[in-house]
Design a protein around this motif. Structure first.
Motif, PDB file in Angstrom:
ATOM      1  N   THR A   1     108.279 -36.099-121.078  1.00  0.00           N
ATOM      2  CA  THR A   1     107.643 -37.167-120.318  1.00  0.00           C
ATOM      3  C   THR A   1     106.546 -36.557-119.444  1.00  0.00           C
ATOM      4  N   PRO A   2     105.334 -37.121-119.456  1.00  0.00           N
ATOM      5  CA  PRO A   2     104.226 -36.492-118.733  1.00  0.00           C
ATOM      6  C   PRO A   2     104.572 -36.112-117.294  1.00  0.00           C
ATOM      7  N   PHE A   3     104.336 -34.840-116.986  1.00  0.00           N
ATOM      8  CA  PHE A   3     104.507 -34.254-115.646  1.00  0.00           C
ATOM      9  C   PHE A   3     105.959 -34.225-115.170  1.00  0.00           C
ATOM     10  N   ASN A   4     106.913 -34.412-116.075  1.00  0.00           N
ATOM     11  CA  ASN A   4     108.328 -34.432-115.678  1.00  0.00           C
ATOM     12  C   ASN A   4     108.875 -33.006-115.710  1.00  0.00           C
ATOM     13  N   ILE A   5     108.858 -32.365-114.551  1.00  0.00           N
ATOM     14  CA  ILE A   5     109.233 -30.964-114.432  1.00  0.00           C
ATOM     15  C   ILE A   5     110.719 -30.757-114.720  1.00  0.00           C
ATOM     16  N   GLN A   6     111.574 -31.636-114.195  1.00  0.00           N
ATOM     17  CA  GLN A   6     113.013 -31.484-114.395  1.00  0.00           C
ATOM     18  C   GLN A   6     113.386 -31.633-115.866  1.00  0.00           C
ATOM     19  N   GLU A   7     112.782 -32.575-116.549  1.00  0.00           N
ATOM     20  CA  GLU A   7     113.054 -32.751-117.977  1.00  0.00           C
ATOM     21  C   GLU A   7     112.648 -31.507-118.766  1.00  0.00           C
ATOM     22  N   CYS A   8     111.494 -30.967-118.443  1.00  0.00           N
ATOM     23  CA  CYS A   8     111.028 -29.750-119.104  1.00  0.00           C
ATOM     24  C   CYS A   8     111.993 -28.598-118.852  1.00  0.00           C
ATOM     25  N   ALA A   9     112.428 -28.448-117.595  1.00  0.00           N
ATOM     26  CA  ALA A   9     113.340 -27.357-117.247  1.00  0.00           C
ATOM     27  C   ALA A   9     114.663 -27.494-117.973  1.00  0.00           C
ATOM     28  N   TYR A  10     115.184 -28.720-118.072  1.00  0.00           N
ATOM     29  CA  TYR A  10     116.463 -28.934-118.750  1.00  0.00           C
ATOM     30  C   TYR A  10     116.371 -28.519-120.220  1.00  0.00           C
ATOM     31  N   ILE A  11     115.298 -28.913-120.881  1.00  0.00           N
ATOM     32  CA  ILE A  11     115.137 -28.579-122.300  1.00  0.00           C
ATOM     33  C   ILE A  11     114.971 -27.072-122.486  1.00  0.00           C
ATOM     34  N   LEU A  12     114.154 -26.453-121.657  1.00  0.00           N
ATOM     35  CA  LEU A  12     113.946 -25.008-121.794  1.00  0.00           C
ATOM     36  C   LEU A  12     115.196 -24.214-121.439  1.00  0.00           C
ATOM     37  N   GLU A  13     115.864 -24.614-120.361  1.00  0.00           N
ATOM     38  CA  GLU A  13     117.070 -23.903-119.928  1.00  0.00           C
ATOM     39  C   GLU A  13     118.116 -23.866-121.029  1.00  0.00           C
TER      40      GLU A  13
ATOM     41  N   THR B   1     117.515 -24.111-124.278  1.00  0.00           N
ATOM     42  CA  THR B   1     116.941 -23.717-125.566  1.00  0.00           C
ATOM     43  C   THR B   1     116.631 -22.236-125.643  1.00  0.00           C
ATOM     44  N   TYR B   2     116.044 -21.688-124.594  1.00  0.00           N
ATOM     45  CA  TYR B   2     115.399 -20.377-124.719  1.00  0.00           C
ATOM     46  C   TYR B   2     116.356 -19.278-125.146  1.00  0.00           C
ATOM     47  N   HIS B   3     117.615 -19.317-124.655  1.00  0.00           N
ATOM     48  CA  HIS B   3     118.530 -18.204-124.930  1.00  0.00           C
ATOM     49  C   HIS B   3     118.999 -18.168-126.383  1.00  0.00           C
ATOM     50  N   ASN B   4     118.651 -19.201-127.161  1.00  0.00           N
ATOM     51  CA  ASN B   4     118.967 -19.173-128.592  1.00  0.00           C
ATOM     52  C   ASN B   4     117.921 -18.392-129.396  1.00  0.00           C
ATOM     53  N   PHE B   5     116.829 -18.045-128.752  1.00  0.00           N
ATOM     54  CA  PHE B   5     115.789 -17.247-129.405  1.00  0.00           C
ATOM     55  C   PHE B   5     116.030 -15.764-129.126  1.00  0.00           C
ATOM     56  N   PRO B   6     115.477 -14.878-129.957  1.00  0.00           N
ATOM     57  CA  PRO B   6     115.635 -13.435-129.707  1.00  0.00           C
ATOM     58  C   PRO B   6     114.967 -13.034-128.394  1.00  0.00           C
ATOM     59  N   LYS B   7     115.528 -12.033-127.742  1.00  0.00           N
ATOM     60  CA  LYS B   7     114.881 -11.497-126.552  1.00  0.00           C
ATOM     61  C   LYS B   7     113.501 -10.971-126.938  1.00  0.00           C
ATOM     62  N   GLY B   8     112.567 -11.116-126.018  1.00  0.00           N
ATOM     63  CA  GLY B   8     111.181 -10.782-126.310  1.00  0.00           C
ATOM     64  C   GLY B   8     110.355 -11.988-126.701  1.00  0.00           C
ATOM     65  N   THR B   9     111.014 -13.145-126.921  1.00  0.00           N
ATOM     66  CA  THR B   9     110.282 -14.364-127.247  1.00  0.00           C
ATOM     67  C   THR B   9     109.410 -14.781-126.063  1.00  0.00           C
ATOM     68  N   ILE B  10     108.261 -15.367-126.368  1.00  0.00           N
ATOM     69  CA  ILE B  10     107.284 -15.772-125.354  1.00  0.00           C
ATOM     70  C   ILE B  10     107.222 -17.302-125.348  1.00  0.00           C
ATOM     71  N   HIS B  11     107.451 -17.898-124.201  1.00  0.00           N
ATOM     72  CA  HIS B  11     107.521 -19.354-124.084  1.00  0.00           C
ATOM     73  C   HIS B  11     106.328 -19.867-123.283  1.00  0.00           C
ATOM     74  N   ILE B  12     105.442 -20.607-123.936  1.00  0.00           N
ATOM     75  CA  ILE B  12     104.319 -21.252-123.256  1.00  0.00           C
ATOM     76  C   ILE B  12     104.779 -22.624-122.770  1.00  0.00           C
ATOM     77  N   VAL B  13     104.574 -22.884-121.481  1.00  0.00           N
ATOM     78  CA  VAL B  13     105.012 -24.140-120.870  1.00  0.00           C
ATOM     79  C   VAL B  13     103.777 -24.918-120.429  1.00  0.00           C
ATOM     80  N   GLY B  14     103.470 -25.985-121.148  1.00  0.00           N
ATOM     81  CA  GLY B  14     102.257 -26.750-120.867  1.00  0.00           C
ATOM     82  C   GLY B  14     102.549 -28.069-120.177  1.00  0.00           C
ATOM     83  N   ILE B  15     103.048 -27.993-118.946  1.00  0.00           N
ATOM     84  CA  ILE B  15     103.334 -29.191-118.152  1.00  0.00           C
ATOM     85  C   ILE B  15     102.632 -29.026-116.811  1.00  0.00           C
ATOM     86  N   ASP B  16     101.769 -29.956-116.458  1.00  0.00           N
ATOM     87  CA  ASP B  16     101.066 -29.913-115.165  1.00  0.00           C
ATOM     88  C   ASP B  16     100.464 -28.524-114.951  1.00  0.00           C
TER      89      ASP B  16
END
Length: 276
Positions: A41-53, A55-70
């Motif tokens: 949802t546009p500019f929804n920081i909490q929603e973005c954080a929930y999804i990333l929190e 998700t990210y640990h299922n990827f290999p260490k060293g993964t680079i996450h670009i966050v394009g919110i606000d």
């Protein structure tokens, strides 16, 4: 080559997500790009954080996450790159990184300071992609910028404990594709204050006195079908991320509705747990 993930509120109608991928492939033809979501949802920081929190640990260490919110840089919105649990995050300091790291310390945080940055309306492409490609080539955060120790901390989303531990006041932080409502109250917090007591979860004019571990736990399979709870019934459960979630069993947000529409709940609405 490290994986680069994309999480944005750009949607899929416009060209922005494709531009990011094209820019990365122009720099790194062998890049591995994974879309986490472009439907935040546009500019929804909490929603973005929930999804990333969650998700990210299922990827290999060293993964680079670009966050394009606000992501536009301002006097109050610094561009940062962060190393968390072996993962790199490139974002504006909107509070999203502070939410992800609420229960851990980042290993490194730098304020991005690249040579001759393009000042414009699309910093995810002009700045974040450059940093991601640098890291994907094996570069370090020290080259990207200087140490930064002022991560924003959005305390407004944290549950409040009141009445000497007899009540937890939380809020809606996410509504999923099924209309299920995720609250800010996590299992470990609930159990820490419950101390074996009975409880009531209060939402609108409903009281829930049991929290399940799976959606189908609402069904007593020893009963005849016409006597069971089932499709259309309200339940609470600890979801796969260990947050308390409210759901309508086998709901469909596009037809009969889900917990969000049937209970009239939206982002930031209040959820209360009373310990009896």
């Amino acid at each position: 080559m490290a994986i680069i993930t994309l999480t944005t509120d750009f949607g899929l109608k416009d060209h922005f997500a494709a531009v990011l991928k094209g820019s990365i492939y122009s720099e790194l033809p062998d890049a591995k790009i994974v879309d986490i979501s472009h439907d935040i949802t546009p500019f929804n920081i909490q929603e973005c954080a929930y999804i990333l929190e969650n998700t990210y640990h299922n990827f290999p260490k060293g993964t680079i996450h670009i966050v394009g919110i606000d992501s536009e840089k301002t006097a109050e919105n610094t561009h940062i790159a962060v190393l968390i649990n072996g993962h790199y995050f490139i974002s504006a300091d909107t509070g999203v990184i502070g939410l992800i790291t609420s229960e851990m310390q980042p290993e490194k945080v730098v304020e991005i300071n690249i040579p001759d940055p393009v000042h414009g309306s699309f910093p995810v492409m002009s700045v974040f992609v450059q940093v991601a490609c640098h890291l994907a080539r094996g570069g370090t955060l020290e080259v990207v910028g200087k140490p930064y120790d002022n991560l924003k901390n959005l305390r407004e989303f944290s549950p409040r404990i009141v009445e000497n531990g007899k009540k937890i006041i939380g809020s809606v932080i996410y509504i999923d594709n099924y209309g299920n409502v995720v609250t800010s109250i996590q299992k470990h917090l609930f159990e820490a204050y419950r101390n074996g007591r009975d409880f009531e979860l209060l939402v609108r004019n409903h009281k829930i006195k049991e929290i399940h571990n799976a959606y189908s736990d609402i069904i007593d399979f020893d009963l005849d079908n016409d006597k069971r709870k089932g499709d259309g019934d309200l339940l609470a459960l600890f979801n796969s991320s260990n947050y308390i979630e409210l759901a309508i069993y086998r709901s469909n947000l596009k037809t009969v509705g889900g917990a969000s529409t049937l209970l009239g709940l939206d982002y930031r609405d209040t959820i209360i747990i009373d310990f009896l």
